[in-house]
Enzyme design. Structure first.
Site, PDB file in Angstrom:
ATOM      1  N   HIS A 187      -1.301  -3.302   3.592  1.00 47.81           N
ATOM      2  CA  HIS A 187      -1.371  -3.631   2.238  1.00 47.81           C
ATOM      3  C   HIS A 187      -1.773  -2.284   1.540  1.00 47.81           C
ATOM      4  O   HIS A 187      -1.286  -1.912   0.564  1.00 47.81           O
ATOM      5  CB  HIS A 187      -2.487  -4.757   1.742  1.00 47.81           C
ATOM      6  CG  HIS A 187      -2.590  -5.071   0.353  1.00 47.81           C
ATOM      7  ND1 HIS A 187      -1.727  -6.238  -0.094  1.00 47.81           N
ATOM      8  CD2 HIS A 187      -3.157  -4.436  -0.627  1.00 47.81           C
ATOM      9  CE1 HIS A 187      -2.379  -6.075  -1.608  1.00 47.81           C
ATOM     10  NE2 HIS A 187      -3.268  -5.222  -1.913  1.00 47.81           N
ATOM     11  N   GLU A 188      -3.019  -1.702   1.760  1.00 49.11           N
ATOM     12  CA  GLU A 188      -3.320  -0.516   1.396  1.00 49.11           C
ATOM     13  C   GLU A 188      -2.412   0.883   1.343  1.00 49.11           C
ATOM     14  O   GLU A 188      -2.391   1.466   0.669  1.00 49.11           O
ATOM     15  CB  GLU A 188      -4.761  -0.143   1.634  1.00 49.11           C
ATOM     16  CG  GLU A 188      -6.091  -1.232   1.764  1.00 49.11           C
ATOM     17  CD  GLU A 188      -5.992  -1.826   0.336  1.00 49.11           C
ATOM     18  OE1 GLU A 188      -5.586  -1.056  -0.711  1.00 49.11           O
ATOM     19  OE2 GLU A 188      -6.493  -2.997   0.103  1.00 49.11           O
TER      20      GLU A 188
ATOM     21  N   HIS B 156       0.097   0.484  -1.258  1.00 46.72           N
ATOM     22  CA  HIS B 156      -0.569   1.078  -2.503  1.00 46.72           C
ATOM     23  C   HIS B 156      -0.527   2.783  -2.397  1.00 46.72           C
ATOM     24  O   HIS B 156      -0.117   3.567  -3.246  1.00 46.72           O
ATOM     25  CB  HIS B 156      -1.962   0.805  -2.745  1.00 46.72           C
ATOM     26  CG  HIS B 156      -2.142  -0.417  -3.371  1.00 46.72           C
ATOM     27  ND1 HIS B 156      -1.598  -0.740  -4.541  1.00 46.72           N
ATOM     28  CD2 HIS B 156      -3.094  -1.609  -2.790  1.00 46.72           C
ATOM     29  CE1 HIS B 156      -1.895  -2.189  -5.006  1.00 46.72           C
ATOM     30  NE2 HIS B 156      -2.612  -2.547  -3.794  1.00 46.72           N
TER      31      HIS B 156
ATOM     32  N   GLU C  95       0.567  -3.448  -7.347  1.00 39.62           N
ATOM     33  CA  GLU C  95       0.373  -4.706  -6.578  1.00 39.62           C
ATOM     34  C   GLU C  95       1.723  -4.930  -5.822  1.00 39.62           C
ATOM     35  O   GLU C  95       1.940  -5.344  -4.675  1.00 39.62           O
ATOM     36  CB  GLU C  95      -0.108  -5.726  -7.370  1.00 39.62           C
ATOM     37  CG  GLU C  95      -0.725  -6.884  -6.373  1.00 39.62           C
ATOM     38  CD  GLU C  95      -2.086  -6.720  -5.453  1.00 39.62           C
ATOM     39  OE1 GLU C  95      -2.568  -5.571  -5.736  1.00 39.62           O
ATOM     40  OE2 GLU C  95      -2.213  -7.388  -4.587  1.00 39.62           O
TER      41      GLU C  95
END
Lengths: 494, 494
Positions: B262-263, B266, B292
């Protein structure tokens, strides 16, 4: 009751110091954490912060407030003096000169890395010539503003209140001492058994645990500190968040461990600065020589005593195992207290280290005075080194190219190392007089009494006193190299 | 040819952005590195930087330059618009209101930690009442300056160009979808074998290696990135030096691994921003919902495909050992694609997650509109939650006290999570059309084609386009929740 102008100045200087804290943290990150790709942006970040801090310091209203401000009491009066000094030094330099120096230093540092790698002074010579030229202009401008001589005006930026006239006779006397003492120490050493070298490898995980544990035991509070790794060990951060670094190698443990003790000494100084004066000029350290005295009083004075080595030996044995004779205190003493002439300053023992500094002091003074050209530097270096330590550097990488300092524009800094070493001996002698149980305490790794004495006499004084007055108040006399030579005599000549 | 005024603005905004980079790095340090004792000083450092950046943005000459500036071409015109927007929002708020909000948010956050710990809403109620009151004033002031409604003016600060009127029908339709789909998905899931839970412990050293390796394989270049640990995982830093964090626990590997993916999403967005517009408003991301979408397209869309799980399974088996059936791709699919109603947003699966957001969106709109008092918040929360997910929170810690956002003054932010999830599905559907070999590539952990598509259609667009225009250009239509419900249908309902 302090004047409104002084209150405004305190606010402004606190803000400037807070920006300085941001710079300190980002510089630590650049050395200890940052991936390589972040370098260009980090340079911009630091430059912007530096510009903002400088603008806040030279703003016209600062001059007005400084003219009007009144402060009573030792601390506030000293603080106001230091504010005037900082403002005076900052406004003495035209922005164009500061910017030209920044560019020249950066270009020279890059060329120096190449020159050092290839041992080719010609690569850096034109860049260093430009750096020296700009440093001479800087020194002239600071001299005009401060009334000091040009070289003293540079040195004053690193260690307030010490001049070349103070340093010169001290260094001359040390040269005489060394000429007699060094051969004697070498001869004595040769009559004794060679130390047993502990056998590598030394597991890095075990070194990490040991270094952290030892720095904590000698007083570093890790709720206000970190220990990390970097190419060149240093102490950075801020008084409530000190960041020290070291470098581990499996082939040896001593460099990392003694390095951590050294940086812990610096960090304990920052931790002990007077909190009531936090972020004020008077709440900072008393300068680079004072700072070096605090790293060396731990690393050289306390940690290399028989008493402390008696504590350390069993701890090393537990950490690394192997032949127990290698970790016997008397063997550690032979390992950690060895005199060995060498070409490289950062590897030097405490007796020969000042010779490296004396050489640099003389050469940089001549460069700033215009009595030595950059083109003649390698020859002058080699000749001077031969005179001081009796050896001729085989190339310039082992000679005038070894240190970054000059190539980064730092002139007037080198004397701090030896002034710090001498101050450390003088402070340790005074601490011994005040603390009759010191050796018994060191034998149990209990440095709290020594630290309490240092906090009272050095750390807690901030920058209220200059270097000489700090020593006078703490030890009863200004810098006196006799304590250092007495220390060397006791350690290496009997 | 851009005007001189525009050139001055570019310089100024670059300087402001550089100060923002310093803040980003110091915030990362505060979460990932800083010893506890550094907290107070760090707060001061961030406040000083924030004040300096704000002063540079609201300075009178900025208004003059913005009035005079001309810019041609898509990028410069968009940049100038964004500069006007940033200046307008910053000057709309009186300094006294900004300062009062900062103080109130900080006091409320502290009370919230205690309230959450003790599940006692009364502890935080007066503080939250003050925060809401100040946020309503802020919303009014921004509304007057922007012409948006008060709530929209807040939301616009997180995700430019999306209004409550856009969000409301989308959320209403999703509520209808969920009421039918969730019981069906649960029933279907109940007919299938329960997943085999891999057996702990999962060595943290192995997790670290795995997380770093996987993030690198999916495209994060560690010469411009770091992966560290923090209590709450996040992505920070700057485009050339991104810093992501996670948290490891021996009892499970999935949270850390999927969190890192997830990170990484980003971070890849930041890494792909247009370098020609670095440090300009138009060179930033397109907002929080867009951001997001980029974390979720990696974590939810790509990494949970059968194709990618087929790659991941053997790698997990090698890393952790144990029963191979637990790491079989079909078991991983059952583990990582499970629908489970729960009270806590951050633990929610992708089908029920929007229900958590819909509840918060409705409540925060009512709070800002003055249609709901803080005293009535717990009751309204519980009633709303019961309506959306059919369960009653047993206490306020499992209810309206679970998130920091409101207690830290963030209103209008929550919708970004679900807008991002929907955008991720829409972008993935478009990427699938453009990349027929996508599943074969994911099966080999080759995300480069997907990334290249995202760089061209999302990352490289910076903030040139608003959220809706970005989607329109990339996918041929503005935000369309049909792609998200189609994705959920395919994954959970067949």
């Amino acid at each position: 009751m302090p004047s409104a102008a002084y209150a405004r100045l305190r606010d402004r200087f606190a803000r400037i110091a807070t920006i300085g804290e941001c710079q300190a943290m980002l510089s630590w990150d650049a050395s200890a954490m940052m991936p390589e790709g972040g370098g260009a942006a980090r340079g911009d970040q630091l430059a912007v912060l530096s510009g903002i801090g400088h603008e806040m310091l030279i703003a016209p209203e600062v001059g007005d407030d400084l003219a009007e401000a009144e402060a009573t009491g030792d601390w506030d009066a000293a603080n106001l003096d230091l504010m005037r000094r900082a403002h005076g030094r900052a406004t003495a330099l035209p922005t164009s000169l500061v910017e030209a120096s920044t560019r020249a230093n950066s270009a020279c540092e890059k060329a120096w890395r190449e020159a050092r790698r290839t041992a080719d002074f010609a690569v850096v010579q034109p860049y260093l010539t430009e750096v020296v030229s700009l440093q001479r202009q800087t020194a002239q401008a600071l001299s005009a503003a401060t009334g000091l001589s040009p070289y003293d005006a540079l040195m004053d930026g690193f260690q307030r209140g010490v001049t070349a006239a103070d340093v010169e006779p001290i260094f001359a006397a040390y040269e005489v001492f060394l000429a007699e003492a060094l051969p004697r120490a070498e001869a004595l050493q040769a009559t004794r058994p060679a130390p047993i070298e502990p056998a590598p490898p030394f597991a890095i995980a075990a070194q990490r645990v040991l270094c952290r544990e030892m720095s904590a035991r000698i007083g570093l509070d890790y709720t206000h500190a970190r220990l990390d790794e970097s190419l060149h060990p240093f102490s950075g951060g801020t008084p409530t968040d000190v960041r020290i670094t070291t470098r581990y190698e499996e082939t040896g443990f001593a460099q990392a461990l003694l390095g951590v003790l050294h940086e812990t000494g610096h960090a304990l100084y920052e931790r002990g600065l007077p909190t009531a004066q936090a972020r004020q000029p008077v709440g900072e350290s008393a300068g680079m020589a004072a700072h070096e005295s605090q790293s060396l009083i731990i690393e050289m004075q306390a940690a290399r005593t028989d008493a402390f080595l008696g504590f350390l030996g069993p701890r090393l044995q537990t950490a690394f195992g192997g032949d127990p004779r290698a970790f016997a205190p008397e063997n550690l003493a032979r390992l950690f207290r060895r005199v060995r002439r060498g070409f490289i300053r950062v590897d030097a023992d405490e007796m020969t280290y000042p010779a490296h500094i004396i050489l640099r002091f003389r050469l940089e003074r001549a460069l700033i005075a215009g009595n030595l050209s950059v083109a003649d530097l390698p020859g002058a270096w080699n000749e001077g080194f031969l005179g001081l330590l009796g050896m001729m550097p085989p190339n310039d990488t082992m000679g005038c190219l070894q240190d970054i300092h000059w190539h980064d524009g730092a002139f007037g800094y080198f004397p701090s190392y030896t002034l710090g070493a001498m101050a450390a001996a003088q402070l340790m002698a005074a601490a011994r007089r005040a603390l009759p149980g010191l050796d018994a305490q060191l034998a149990e790794c209990d440095l709290e009494p020594l630290l309490a004495w240092l906090r009272q006499n050095v750390h807690g004084q901030g920058a209220r006193l200059g270097f000489q007055d700090l020593l006078r108040t703490a030890t009863g006399k200004p810098l006196d190299p006799a304590d250092f030579t007495a220390h060397l005599t006791a350690r290496y000549l009997v």
